[in-house]
Design an enzyme around this catalytic site. Sequence first.
Site, short mmCIF file in Angstrom:
data_model
loop_
_atom_site.label_atom_id
_atom_site.label_comp_id
_atom_site.label_asym_id
_atom_site.label_seq_id
_atom_site.Cartn_x
_atom_site.Cartn_y
_atom_site.Cartn_z
CD GLU A 159 59.81 81.73 67.41
OE1 GLU A 159 59.30 81.48 66.31
OE2 GLU A 159 60.38 80.89 68.10
CG ASN A 232 57.34 80.85 78.53
OD1 ASN A 232 56.86 81.96 78.31
ND2 ASN A 232 58.42 80.42 77.94
CG PHE A 273 48.36 84.42 76.21
CD1 PHE A 273 48.82 85.70 75.95
CD2 PHE A 273 49.08 83.34 75.72
CE1 PHE A 273 49.98 85.91 75.22
CE2 PHE A 273 50.25 83.55 75.00
CZ PHE A 273 50.69 84.83 74.75
CB CYS A 284 58.81 79.29 74.16
SG CYS A 284 60.28 80.15 73.62
CE LYS A 344 54.47 84.34 67.63
NZ LYS A 344 54.55 85.12 68.84
C1 UDX Z 1 56.13 82.74 74.06
C2 UDX Z 1 55.98 83.80 75.16
O1 UDX Z 1 54.85 84.62 74.86
C3 UDX Z 1 57.25 84.60 75.31
O2 UDX Z 1 57.13 85.53 76.40
C4 UDX Z 1 58.42 83.66 75.57
O3 UDX Z 1 59.62 84.36 75.68
C5 UDX Z 1 58.51 82.63 74.45
O4 UDX Z 1 57.26 81.93 74.34
P1 UDX Z 1 56.00 82.70 71.40
O5 UDX Z 1 56.14 81.22 71.50
O6 UDX Z 1 56.81 83.43 70.40
O7 UDX Z 1 56.29 83.40 72.81
O8 UDX Z 1 54.47 83.01 71.01
P2 UDX Z 1 53.11 83.44 71.72
O9 UDX Z 1 52.57 84.63 71.01
O10 UDX Z 1 53.23 83.54 73.17
O11 UDX Z 1 52.17 82.20 71.34
C6 UDX Z 1 52.51 80.88 71.70
C7 UDX Z 1 51.49 79.91 71.18
O12 UDX Z 1 50.27 80.05 71.87
C8 UDX Z 1 51.16 80.06 69.69
O13 UDX Z 1 51.05 78.79 69.12
C9 UDX Z 1 49.82 80.76 69.71
O14 UDX Z 1 49.05 80.48 68.56
C10 UDX Z 1 49.19 80.17 70.96
N1 UDX Z 1 48.15 81.02 71.58
C11 UDX Z 1 48.49 82.22 72.11
C12 UDX Z 1 46.84 80.55 71.65
O15 UDX Z 1 46.54 79.46 71.20
N2 UDX Z 1 45.91 81.34 72.27
C13 UDX Z 1 46.21 82.54 72.82
O16 UDX Z 1 45.30 83.18 73.36
C14 UDX Z 1 47.53 83.00 72.73
#
Ligand code: UDX
Length: 453
Positions: A159, A232, A273, A284, A344
């Site tokens: 997203e 995921n 990540f 997700c 996010k």
């Molecule tokens: C995720 C996947 O990245 C994507 O490939 C899938 O199709 C759907 O789920 P999304 O949920 O949109 O996408 O966001 P993403 O940027 O992956 O972050 C997910 C969550 O993890 C957020 O709450 C973000 O703040 C958190 N996050 C991410 C962390 O806390 N630390 C990180 O290093 C990365």
Amino acid sequence: MKVAVIGCGYVGLATSVVLADLGHEIIGVEIDPDKLSKLENGRCPIYEASMQEMLSGNISAGRLSFTGECNEGCRDSGVIFLTVGTPTNETWQIDLSQLEGAIDSVAESLKSRNPDAGVPVVVIKSTVPSGTMDYLHERLSARVTGPFLMASNPEFLREGQAIYDTLYPDRIVIGADDETVFKVMDELYAGLIQQDFDPEPPRPARPDNFHHPVPVVRTKPRSAEMIKYASNAFLATKISFINEIANVCEEVGADIGDVARGIGLDTRIGSQFLRAGIGFGGSCFPKDTKALHQHAGSRGYTFTLLNAVIEVNRIQRYRFLAKIRRKLDPLSGKTLGILGLAFKPGTDDIREAPAIDLMRELKRDGARLRATDPKAIANARDLFSSCEYFDDPYEVARDADAIILVTEWPEFMDLDWNKIAGLMKGNIIFDGRNSLDRDKIEALSLRLIGVGR
Ligand code: UDX
């Protein structure tokens, strides 16, 4: 190619807009009347970078249209995508009712299909446990007499970057049992695989190091479905892992920022990540980790690691809350400014957003809450009304005993912290994302409290 996309949420809209932009003729099917009316009037129902511009452009060019009638979408389309929601229930079991409803509508629609339109390929893009495509194949077979083919084609878009991720994917995964399906999908995605489009606005720019042709993983449907869940689950594992390391760093006096950099430079680990903070949210990771755990369990396998990932993430936001409680005890009567409500940056989505949980707890403790977010205020207000919401982030700081950064929007990084210090009553800034500049903030005699440092 004529394509129907059933379900116009994040995935359906990103798929529709991008495929239309690459020259296909797309008809989006949406049963929610409010959403449909917006789309029919050319308005994007969600906030997503580049989406509104590309939606308008492709509607004007006659390549993209929307309808509430499934049979209108299915009459002539060579490919029929199913992109409806697959939520989990309280016992973490995936709820397939929207997909079942969509398959039944497709079955009904195929009865009045144009006989010259060829054999349709029904593609499951919704995130589902392994074996779901086979189950839906059986369900469709029992309801139609004519021929059809099926594929599993999971998406990996984030997203806030839905259009970018759809235009520049790391890979395309196709699960099918029939060679014809791979050929149809190759033709459909040829523009993406070969990247033979001009990356000019409103399309987001192509990254410099982007390699093509984009790799295509052709496999059986059950493996394609598992690739999505495993991706995921792995990313969620990385986040919970780094959050646990951050918690240990706090105990031993190490700095998680340096530790994450130090381990991320190992190319086997990679630096993405590994941002520690208050944990993951969104539509997700929380749902898919639970669904995979439940699905494995239903087959007699206890996914111990994934259970820990989910549990660490649940506790992480309460650890952060405990820090706030300790520093500001008693919270009753204190004023707290919340920066960020979306789960996010780059989205107005507040599903499983840590900010909402935090605000509920803080309110219960008797705190007065003032909050802001560049995009998510309207959604947050619908869910949690016991807070004053402001468009101006400086208003959030007025008379605040502390500020809590929950979502690391770029807008918040450039705030005038001198002005904020002048507006605040107290001097503590809690940084739930470790993204503020400690030196800059502490030079103003504010105190910065992060995670793992
Ligand atoms: C995720 C996947 O990245 C994507 O490939 C899938 O199709 C759907 O789920 P999304 O949920 O949109 O996408 O966001 P993403 O940027 O992956 O972050 C997910 C969550 O993890 C957020 O709450 C973000 O703040 C958190 N996050 C991410 C962390 O806390 N630390 C990180 O290093 C990365």
